[in-house]
Design an enzyme around this catalytic site. Structure first.
Site, short mmCIF file in Angstrom:
data_model
loop_
_atom_site.label_atom_id
_atom_site.label_comp_id
_atom_site.label_asym_id
_atom_site.label_seq_id
_atom_site.Cartn_x
_atom_site.Cartn_y
_atom_site.Cartn_z
N CYS A 114 1.66 -3.25 -5.06
CA CYS A 114 0.57 -2.29 -5.20
C CYS A 114 -0.30 -2.12 -4.25
O CYS A 114 -1.19 -1.23 -3.96
CB CYS A 114 -0.11 -2.40 -6.74
SG CYS A 114 1.14 -2.29 -7.92
N HIS A 254 -6.99 0.79 -6.62
CA HIS A 254 -5.56 1.01 -6.96
C HIS A 254 -5.53 1.59 -8.55
O HIS A 254 -6.23 1.13 -9.31
CB HIS A 254 -4.88 -0.15 -6.91
CG HIS A 254 -3.64 -0.07 -7.57
ND1 HIS A 254 -2.55 0.85 -7.74
CD2 HIS A 254 -3.04 -1.28 -8.62
CE1 HIS A 254 -1.47 0.63 -8.36
NE2 HIS A 254 -2.02 -0.56 -8.98
N ASN A 284 0.57 4.79 -13.01
CA ASN A 284 0.43 4.05 -11.94
C ASN A 284 1.87 4.21 -11.13
O ASN A 284 2.71 3.94 -11.29
CB ASN A 284 0.42 2.64 -12.55
CG ASN A 284 0.61 1.30 -11.47
OD1 ASN A 284 0.77 1.56 -10.16
ND2 ASN A 284 0.58 0.27 -11.71
#
Length: 327
Positions: A114, A254, A284
């Protein structure tokens, strides 16, 4: 001193939507349970089984080239950040370059989970500052649905598909990518991992039957480390550059989990109005989440604005970056 300015940003999200009501018919969950725990209402899904991350990456890069007036042959380098490559080899970046006619560009894939896009920006900035390349594209493309277990109620509500890309160019002005700090700690590998499919545990009938080719996550451990490390790296980069959270214009984390985002922002003392969030309708999207969020809000970000970006991912790997916007 040469800096790498961001000359443009563009994103792509698949048309198909998987909302919480639809998900509740696939697994034992409901909208209230998902919204309360992670703040996600819907996510975009690339349903075509014959299309991979490169398809979305190419769409984002194509839009970026069009919006910035950049010709394909002008691009020197394309860095593709993904933990969902089309294949183990060749690289997804090479496929994007071929599909779009980026004939003069070198390309490689970068895997930092990520945190991948921020690491890609750091790499791209180094190439620009060195004088080796003049036009660098950093693209993050993630078909997260390809590694999501839709029988696991703890993880399947989290993930969505998408891609976004940025164009970096040299400038002598003190704008663009100013500073970044990154860390890695391999102790986290057992907390967030795809257990099979690599050289340590190749695919077999047994690994498929055990559903070991999907995301496995220990939520509490990931939450704890994500909040602490995103917070500390953001404060470190801000302090090193003489910034306070009051002087930062936009905080862009994020988009992993709304509760993580809120915890980091609150502990850092950042006004919630300065925190850019779009996880409610994207989920996500791993490495693609930060640039997708920036592309969505780019009309609100003004030239000269100071941005702090931060991410945390499997590995564990994490960090933060300071950018002065120049579009």
């Amino acid at each position: 001193m040469t800096h790498a300015r961001i000359a443009g940003v563009a994103s792509f999200l698949p048309d198909a939507i998987l909302d919480n009501e639809m998900l509740s018919k696939m697994v034992d969950t409901n909208d209230e349970w998902i919204t309360t725990r992670v703040g996600i209402k819907e996510r975009h899904i690339l349903n075509d089984p014959n299309l991979g991350s490169s398809f979305m990456g190419a769409k984002a890069v194509e839009k970026l080239l069009e919006e910035t007036g950049t010709k394909p042959e002008e691009v020197d380098l394309l860095i593709c950040c993904t933990c969902n490559p089309d294949y183990r080899f060749p690289s997804t970046g090479s496929i994007i370059c071929y599909d779009l006619g980026l004939k003069n560009a070198y390309s490689y894939d970068l895997q930092a989970a990520c945190a991948g896009f921020l690491v890609g920006l750091q790499d791209g900035s180094a190439y620009i500052r060195s004088g080796l390349y003049k036009k660098v594209i950093v693209v993050a493309a993630e078909k997260m649905s390809s590694m999501t277990d839709y029988t696991d109620r703890a993880t399947c509500p989290l993930f969505g598909d998408g891609a976004a890309a940025m164009l970096l160019e040299p400038t002598e002005n003190e704008v663009g990518i100013i500073d970044g700090q990154f860390y890695v700690d391999g102790q986290g590998r057992s907390n967030l991992i795809m257990k099979a499919g690599g050289s340590a545990k190749p695919a077999s009938h047994e690994t498929v039957d055990a559903r070991e080719h999907f995301v496995y996550q220990e939520g509490r451990a990931v939450y704890k480390h994500a909040v602490t490390n995103m917070l500390n790296s953001s404060l470190e980069v801000a302090s090193r550059n003489g910034l306070t959270m009051e002087s930062v214009d936009w905080f862009i984390p994020h988009q992993a989990n709304l509760r993580i985002i809120e915890a980091v922002a609150d502990r850092a003392g950042i006004d919630r109005d300065k925190v850019l969030v779009n996880i409610e309708h994207t989920g996500n999207t791993s490495a693609a989440s930060i640039p997708i969020c920036i592309a969505e809000y780019k009309d609100r970000i003004k030239k000269g604005d100071k941005l702090i970006l931060t991410a945390f991912g499997a590995g564990f790997t994490w960090g933060a970056m300071y950018i002065i916007w120049d579009i």
